[in-house]
Motif scaffolding. Structure first.
Motif, PDB file in Angstrom:
ATOM      1  N   GLY A 322       0.836  -1.191   0.000  1.00  0.00           N
ATOM      2  CA  GLY A 322       0.000   0.000   0.000  1.00  0.00           C
ATOM      3  C   GLY A 322       0.869   1.239   0.000  1.00  0.00           C
ATOM      4  N   TRP A 323       0.261   2.385   0.200  1.00  0.00           N
ATOM      5  CA  TRP A 323       0.953   3.653   0.035  1.00  0.00           C
ATOM      6  C   TRP A 323       0.967   4.438   1.336  1.00  0.00           C
ATOM      7  CZ3 TRP A 323       4.247   4.565  -3.528  1.00  0.00           C
ATOM      8  CH2 TRP A 323       4.666   5.864  -3.834  1.00  0.00           C
ATOM      9  N   ASN A 324       2.096   5.114   1.612  1.00  0.00           N
ATOM     10  CA  ASN A 324       2.238   5.946   2.803  1.00  0.00           C
ATOM     11  C   ASN A 324       1.787   7.382   2.540  1.00  0.00           C
ATOM     12  OD1 ASN A 324       3.671   4.750   5.297  1.00  0.00           O
ATOM     13  ND2 ASN A 324       4.856   3.873   3.607  1.00  0.00           N
ATOM     14  N   SER A 325       1.292   8.036   3.572  1.00  0.00           N
ATOM     15  CA  SER A 325       1.153   9.494   3.590  1.00  0.00           C
ATOM     16  C   SER A 325       2.278  10.035   4.462  1.00  0.00           C
ATOM     17  CB  SER A 325      -0.206   9.917   4.150  1.00  0.00           C
ATOM     18  OG  SER A 325      -0.316   9.516   5.510  1.00  0.00           O
ATOM     19  N   LEU A 326       2.807  11.200   4.102  1.00  0.00           N
ATOM     20  CA  LEU A 326       3.969  11.766   4.790  1.00  0.00           C
ATOM     21  C   LEU A 326       3.616  13.151   5.337  1.00  0.00           C
ATOM     22  CD1 LEU A 326       6.516  10.906   1.934  1.00  0.00           C
ATOM     23  CD2 LEU A 326       6.047   9.525   3.975  1.00  0.00           C
ATOM     24  N   TYR A 327       3.640  13.288   6.656  1.00  0.00           N
ATOM     25  CA  TYR A 327       3.376  14.598   7.254  1.00  0.00           C
ATOM     26  C   TYR A 327       4.069  14.684   8.606  1.00  0.00           C
ATOM     27  CZ  TYR A 327       0.092  12.693  10.719  1.00  0.00           C
ATOM     28  OH  TYR A 327      -0.468  12.017  11.785  1.00  0.00           O
ATOM     29  N   LEU A 328       4.371  15.909   9.017  1.00  0.00           N
ATOM     30  CA  LEU A 328       4.948  16.140  10.340  1.00  0.00           C
ATOM     31  C   LEU A 328       4.149  17.159  11.139  1.00  0.00           C
ATOM     32  CD1 LEU A 328       8.814  16.145   9.662  1.00  0.00           C
ATOM     33  CD2 LEU A 328       7.500  14.435  10.934  1.00  0.00           C
ATOM     34  N   ASN A 329       3.155  17.788  10.498  1.00  0.00           N
ATOM     35  CA  ASN A 329       2.239  18.676  11.213  1.00  0.00           C
ATOM     36  C   ASN A 329       0.971  18.853  10.392  1.00  0.00           C
ATOM     37  OD1 ASN A 329       4.231  21.768  10.657  1.00  0.00           O
ATOM     38  ND2 ASN A 329       3.326  20.371   9.195  1.00  0.00           N
ATOM     39  N   ASN A 330      -0.082  19.303  11.063  1.00  0.00           N
ATOM     40  CA  ASN A 330      -1.333  19.654  10.400  1.00  0.00           C
ATOM     41  C   ASN A 330      -2.153  20.514  11.359  1.00  0.00           C
ATOM     42  OD1 ASN A 330      -2.662  17.846  12.209  1.00  0.00           O
ATOM     43  ND2 ASN A 330      -2.436  16.148  10.773  1.00  0.00           N
ATOM     44  N   HIS A 331      -3.442  20.678  11.089  1.00  0.00           N
ATOM     45  CA  HIS A 331      -4.289  21.544  11.913  1.00  0.00           C
ATOM     46  C   HIS A 331      -4.521  20.980  13.312  1.00  0.00           C
ATOM     47  CE1 HIS A 331      -6.953  18.477  10.420  1.00  0.00           C
ATOM     48  NE2 HIS A 331      -7.887  18.846  11.269  1.00  0.00           N
ATOM     49  N   ASP A 332      -4.202  19.706  13.527  1.00  0.00           N
ATOM     50  CA  ASP A 332      -4.385  19.076  14.837  1.00  0.00           C
ATOM     51  C   ASP A 332      -3.071  18.868  15.581  1.00  0.00           C
ATOM     52  OD1 ASP A 332      -7.145  18.833  14.815  1.00  0.00           O
ATOM     53  OD2 ASP A 332      -7.122  16.879  13.830  1.00  0.00           O
ATOM     54  N   GLN A 333      -1.978  19.341  15.010  1.00  0.00           N
ATOM     55  CA  GLN A 333      -0.652  19.101  15.586  1.00  0.00           C
ATOM     56  C   GLN A 333       0.117  20.417  15.737  1.00  0.00           C
ATOM     57  OE1 GLN A 333       0.306  16.168  16.670  1.00  0.00           O
ATOM     58  NE2 GLN A 333      -1.385  14.971  15.804  1.00  0.00           N
ATOM     59  N   GLY A 420      -0.945  25.307  15.382  1.00  0.00           N
ATOM     60  CA  GLY A 420      -1.030  25.192  13.929  1.00  0.00           C
ATOM     61  C   GLY A 420      -2.141  26.009  13.323  1.00  0.00           C
ATOM     62  N   ARG A 421      -2.898  26.726  14.153  1.00  0.00           N
ATOM     63  CA  ARG A 421      -4.088  27.418  13.658  1.00  0.00           C
ATOM     64  C   ARG A 421      -3.961  28.935  13.676  1.00  0.00           C
ATOM     65  NH1 ARG A 421      -8.803  23.486  16.332  1.00  0.00           N
ATOM     66  NH2 ARG A 421      -7.991  21.558  15.418  1.00  0.00           N
TER      67      ARG A 421
END
Length: 562
Positions: A322-333, A420-421
């Protein structure tokens, strides 16, 4: 490995309330986003993920939806949204929308009907239960603190809400609910969107009977996280395969599911290329790397070995499946540069190093708004400045439990979602150029230095480094499709790995710390005539790649053939 456009894409996440205000009311809106589409085109991203813009009373900043097929007044109109979609498509970019269907708002028409009586046709759209001995139906705790049940006087029963009490959980056991959701999804896809990000999608199936969480003798907490009873529930894959069969498979789209508490083995069931469910999932294992035994707010320093172990596990176990998503921050972090880098002495260097990590692993990279200019965490001096329901509930609960105000605020500074907001920092003008009035959430005071205007004018900025990383991804298939293998795993200060595709190799070397670090390439890694694709320092071409002294937060990416 099957080629897909969403594997080759870079996604930019927009939190609309904080992106750009066009009408001076202090709240970001759709016309504000439209005014910045050329900026996104300049950056080079392929896809925009738009956080919820639907009708909502905003108990949880739009993740409590009262009408799935209309736009929040503060953000604009359907006509504005259609203009946004057209503007993105005209520039060769795609749009994915947030799908929030584990729960709705308690102000949704379905719930207004559901709570009227026990025999209402909509009663079974939600999860209602009678109490037991004057207490809640079970001891499940909400993600936002307190009980996951809310008593409703009108019918003398409780409804389940895994999040806010204004976010009642939908009953996915009810086929009518599923049909309503699929019809709504089809409505948006027929308007031309390119996919969905699915909020907490692995919570939609609950264990039959809704049993209480077993507790040990002497346990004093009244409510408990019942993950075994609503995370990766017994029918979740059945529901997602039905969703795929009825809706998703009929369109050329991407889907990413936010999946709480999943392992790579769990994820393979959601994203397996032969499973007909989702394109990829967001997992949270890396986001817990600096959490102690007490959970999110029990903050501890992260350890590089743990980061390497987690990423390597996901890169390896999903490879070919399957496939990975790559993130280190978002609106909840919190902001990644403050969390994993150095937002003062090595702001630019560490921001670029972390970007290098995200954009050279196998998977689809997600950029959260402001990340590309190095936006940082914020430290408001009072709880009164914070808006996030999770922060406010935690602050109240921890004070009542006897925690010190100083310690509570420190945890919020490190982990709070409002980090993050804070509004996007466009310029050094008042309110960071985000609005001409008072913003809904205060801007970070460092906007006078960290802003888009400065970043665009500086050829050595974090922004221009991101732009080059995105260009490289489009130029080199190995960055997208190459296999992953960790290198020099025992090095406690450097994270290095190799990517391989046919005869091509990529070597990525990252110093995660603010001091120099030595790096020795293991003898078994053959390397000849390496080409430096990108780095965040000037590098002498004559340097021996096999033995390096890396500067603080230095990042290098070499390409070579075998």
């Amino acid at each position: 490995m099957e080629r897909k456009w969403w594997k080759e894409s870079v996604v930019y996440q927009i939190y609309p309330r904080s992106f750009k205000d066009s009408n001076g009311d202090g709240i970001g809106d759709l016309q504000g986003i439209i005014s910045k589409l050329d900026y996104l085109k300049t950056l080079g991203v392929n896809v925009v993920w738009l956080c919820p813009v639907y009708k909502s009373p905003n108990d949880d900043n739009g993740y409590d939806i009262s009408n799935y097929q209309d736009i929040m007044d503060e953000f604009g109109t359907i006509a504005d949204w259609e203009m946004l979609l057209q503007g993105l498509h005209d520039r060769g970019m795609k749009l994915i929308m947030d799908l929030v269907v584990n729960h709705s708002s308690d102000e949704h028409a379905w719930f207004a009907e559901s709570r009227k009586s026990k025999d209402n046709p909509y009663r079974d759209y939600y999860i209602w239960r009678p109490g037991s001995d004057g207490r809640e139906p079970n001891n499940w705790g909400s993600f936002f603190s307190g009980s996951a049940w809310q008593y409703d006087e009108a019918t003398d029963e409780y409804f389940l809400h895994l999040f806010s009490k204004k976010q009642p959980d939908l009953n996915w056991e009810n086929e009518k609910v599923r049909r309503e959701v699929y019809d709504m999804m089809t409505w948006w896809l027929d308007k031309g969107i390119d996919g969905f990000r699915m909020d907490v999608i692995n919570l939609i199936s609950k264990v039959p009977g809704l049993p209480s969480v077993p507790v040990e003798d002497g346990e004093s907490r009244p409510y408990h996280f019942g993950g075994d009873y609503f995370v990766n529930g017994p029918r979740v894959h059945e529901y997602l395969q039905e969703m795929n069969r009825e809706v998703l498979s009929k369109y050329d789209i991407m889907t990413v599911g936010e999946a709480v508490d999943v392992t790579p083995e769990d994820a393979a069931l959601y994203v397996g290329e032969d499973r007909d469910e989702l394109s990829m999932v967001f997992h949270f294992e890396l986001m817990g790397v600096d959490s102690g035994p007490g959970g999110k707010w029990d903050c501890k320093p992260w350890v590089l070995k743990d980061i390497k172990d987690i990423i390597t596990k996901w890169q390896t176990l999903l490879s070919g499946k399957g496939w990975n998503s790559l993130y280190l921050n978002n609106h909840d972090q919190p902001r990644m540069l403050s969390r994993f880098g150095n937002d003062t002495d090595y702001h630019k260097e560490s921001g670029k190093m972390l970007a290098t990590l995200l954009h050279t692993l196998q998977g689809t990279p997600y950029i959260y708004q402001g990340e590309e200019i190095g936006m940082t965490n914020v430290k408001f001096d009072s709880i009164s400045h914070y808006k996030d329901i999770e922060i406010i509930n935690m602050h109240k609960e921890y004070l009542e439990a006897g925690h010190k105000e100083e310690d509570i605020m420190n945890s919020i500074y490190i982990k709070g979602r409002d980090n993050g907001r804070t509004p996007m920092q466009w310029s050094s003008e008042p309110q960071a150029g985000f609005t001409t009035s008072t913003p809904w959430l205060a801007v970070n005071p460092n906007y006078t230095e960290i802003n888009v205007e400065n970043a665009l004018a500086d050829p050595d900025s974090i922004f221009h480094y991101y732009k080059r990383l995105i260009e490289l991804r489009k130029e080199h298939d190995i960055i997208v499709y190459g296999d992953y293998k960790i290198v020099a795993e025992e090095n406690e200060r450097v994270y290095a790995y190799q990517r391989a595709l046919g005869s091509e190799r990529l070597l990525v070397i990252l110093n995660f710390f603010g001091e120099s670090a030595s790096f020795e390439l293991p003898a078994e890694v053959g390397i000849s005539e390496p080409e430096l694709l990108i780095g965040n320092y000037d590098v002498g071409q004559a340097e021996d790649v096999r033995s390096l002294e890396l500067r603080p937060y230095e990042a290098r990416v070499y390409k070579f053939s075998v």
